[in-house]
Design a protein around this motif. Structure first.
Motif, PDB file in Angstrom:
ATOM      1  N   ARG A  24       0.808  -1.216   0.000  1.00 17.60           N
ATOM      2  CA  ARG A  24       0.000   0.000   0.000  1.00 17.60           C
ATOM      3  C   ARG A  24       0.846   1.273   0.000  1.00 17.60           C
ATOM      4  O   ARG A  24       0.304   2.367  -0.190  1.00 17.60           O
ATOM      5  CB  ARG A  24      -0.929   0.008   1.218  1.00 17.60           C
ATOM      6  N   ILE A  25       2.144   1.159   0.230  1.00 17.36           N
ATOM      7  CA  ILE A  25       2.969   2.371   0.179  1.00 17.36           C
ATOM      8  C   ILE A  25       3.212   2.798  -1.263  1.00 17.36           C
ATOM      9  O   ILE A  25       3.763   3.869  -1.507  1.00 17.36           O
ATOM     10  CB  ILE A  25       4.308   2.196   0.918  1.00 17.36           C
ATOM     11  N   GLY A  26       2.772   1.974  -2.226  1.00 14.49           N
ATOM     12  CA  GLY A  26       2.967   2.286  -3.634  1.00 14.49           C
ATOM     13  C   GLY A  26       4.253   1.671  -4.170  1.00 14.49           C
ATOM     14  O   GLY A  26       4.795   0.730  -3.599  1.00 14.49           O
ATOM     15  N   GLY A 150       0.320  -1.552  10.025  1.00 13.88           N
ATOM     16  CA  GLY A 150      -0.915  -0.873   9.636  1.00 13.88           C
ATOM     17  C   GLY A 150      -1.888  -1.876   9.058  1.00 13.88           C
ATOM     18  O   GLY A 150      -1.496  -2.801   8.348  1.00 13.88           O
ATOM     19  N   VAL A 151      -3.151  -1.706   9.361  1.00 11.60           N
ATOM     20  CA  VAL A 151      -4.185  -2.644   8.928  1.00 11.60           C
ATOM     21  C   VAL A 151      -5.184  -1.915   8.025  1.00 11.60           C
ATOM     22  O   VAL A 151      -5.644  -0.821   8.375  1.00 11.60           O
ATOM     23  CB  VAL A 151      -4.924  -3.235  10.143  1.00 11.60           C
ATOM     24  N   VAL A 306      -0.574   5.943   8.478  1.00 14.81           N
ATOM     25  CA  VAL A 306       0.662   6.264   9.185  1.00 14.81           C
ATOM     26  C   VAL A 306       1.772   5.286   8.789  1.00 14.81           C
ATOM     27  O   VAL A 306       2.924   5.677   8.581  1.00 14.81           O
ATOM     28  CB  VAL A 306       0.434   6.248  10.711  1.00 14.81           C
ATOM     29  N   PHE A 307       1.431   4.008   8.699  1.00 15.05           N
ATOM     30  CA  PHE A 307       2.372   2.973   8.263  1.00 15.05           C
ATOM     31  C   PHE A 307       2.980   3.338   6.909  1.00 15.05           C
ATOM     32  O   PHE A 307       4.204   3.306   6.715  1.00 15.05           O
ATOM     33  CB  PHE A 307       1.624   1.639   8.202  1.00 15.05           C
ATOM     34  N   CYS A 308       2.132   3.721   5.957  1.00 19.02           N
ATOM     35  CA  CYS A 308       2.607   4.065   4.611  1.00 19.02           C
ATOM     36  C   CYS A 308       3.452   5.336   4.632  1.00 19.02           C
ATOM     37  O   CYS A 308       4.499   5.413   3.974  1.00 19.02           O
ATOM     38  CB  CYS A 308       1.420   4.238   3.669  1.00 19.02           C
ATOM     39  N   GLU A 313       8.644   7.972   4.101  1.00 19.57           N
ATOM     40  CA  GLU A 313       9.611   8.920   4.648  1.00 19.57           C
ATOM     41  C   GLU A 313      10.992   8.274   4.766  1.00 19.57           C
ATOM     42  O   GLU A 313      12.014   8.888   4.430  1.00 19.57           O
ATOM     43  CB  GLU A 313       9.141   9.409   6.018  1.00 19.57           C
ATOM     44  N   LEU A 314      11.018   7.035   5.243  1.00 19.32           N
ATOM     45  CA  LEU A 314      12.285   6.328   5.390  1.00 19.32           C
ATOM     46  C   LEU A 314      12.942   6.098   4.037  1.00 19.32           C
ATOM     47  O   LEU A 314      14.153   6.302   3.869  1.00 19.32           O
ATOM     48  CB  LEU A 314      12.047   5.003   6.111  1.00 19.32           C
TER      49      LEU A 314
END
Length: 328
Positions: A24-26, A150-151, A306-308, A313-314
């Protein structure tokens, strides 16, 4: 931090559920290993590849993510150093997990590996560590970034609780840090549906697919969690159950997200677990009320957004500086 360009990221499938959420972070992911399609559907931005192709195209990757601190690090790190690519090591549990208490030799070797191999690589900036929880981080003594799981709340079905049964989801439950005998004692007194790969449990099978698993979360009355230290007080299945609106009966644990009487019940032994189970099986409205709070807990503490954001960011801080250590 603003959006970053779409990246090409190499990883290996050792935790299908975690990778499904990580998708989901792409970005575009190339994934080594088999995909457990009965566990989760293959995300659209995931492409399965073999190691031969990955090696040939290693110079094209923007980042590499490993999940096993020995196998993945040994396989990927030499290539990351050669092509100056950032390597991220996800650590899914405490150092003391997995046979640690059974063998003094295993304990010694883990400590040796952590201190003499992993820590220098982290301190020199060759490896960036991502812990999935503060509890997972607590005994490694390593610098790194903690990113709570994250869920996807929008994927979880609405809670019904029409089946007067507890639910347990997990593979190889007959293991060191799961209260297997206690689970079977509870099952002898109240209905418990067990889902997963557990050949020693008659009638137990994994879910047919993601849709069936989500349906089980929705229909069963409450979730039963019996992990104990040094395993974490919550795993992805527990969080998914809570996100579905299920109340939880859980063993007491320092890292549990369960608050006794608010989003479930914390218990110390089999009689107490059975007592709470009978209470929930007899009172569907109580189960609904606790389950609503459980879902709110996940929304507040295990946000997929928030997880994504934290993962991106990292990645943004690391791309182009693969030999520069990250701030913890």
């Amino acid at each position: 931090m603003g959006n970053i360009r779409s990246l090409n990221i190499l990883t290996v499938n050792r935790h299908t559920g975690y990778l499904y959420n990580l998708s989901r972070i792409g970005h575009h992911w190339l994934v080594l290993g088999e995909w457990e399609r009965l566990n989760r559907p293959l995300p659209a931005n995931f492409e399965l590849v073999d190691w031969a192709r990955a090696r040939r195209n290693f110079h094209k990757f923007d980042a590499v993510v490993g999940h096993d601190i020995r196998r993945d690090l040994a396989m990927f790190l030499p290539y990351c150093l050669r092509y100056r690519k950032p390597y991220f090591q996800v650590i899914h549990g405490r150092r003391a997990r997995g046979g640690f208490s059974r063998s003094s030799l295993r304990r010694f070797l883990k400590q040796l590996y952590s201190g003499l191999v992993l820590r220098p690589l982290v301190d020199l900036g060759f490896v960036r560590v991502v812990f999935i929880s503060p509890y997972a981080r607590s005994d490694w003594g390593l610098n790194g970034t903690t990113i709570d799981q994250g869920v996807p709340l929008n994927e979880m079905g609405s809670y019904e609780g029409t089946e007067a049964s507890l639910l347990v989801v997990g593979n190889t439950l007959h293991r060191e840090h799961f209260a297997f005998d206690e689970m079977m004692q509870i099952r002898a007194q109240v209905p418990v549906r067990i889902v997963g790969v557990n050949p020693s449990i008659p009638g137990c099978r994994p879910s047919k697919n993601w849709d069936e698993l989500r349906s089980l979360y929705s229909l069963n009355r409450a979730y039963l969690n019996l992990t104990r230290e040094p395993e974490a007080g919550h795993n992805l299945a527990l969080l998914e159950a809570m996100a579905s609106g299920m109340p939880v009966i859980s063993l007491k644990h320092p890292s549990t997200p369960i608050r006794n009487g608010e989003n479930g019940f914390l218990v110390e032994d089999v009689p107490e677990a059975v007592e709470r189970a009978k209470q929930l099986l007899a009172d569907r409205e109580l189960a609904r009320s606790l389950g609503r709070c459980a879902r709110e807990t996940v929304e507040r503490e295990f946000s997929l957004n928030v997880f994504c954001e934290r993962w991106n960011e990292l990645l943004a801080r690391s791309i182009g500086s693969s030999l520069t250590p990250d701030a913890p």
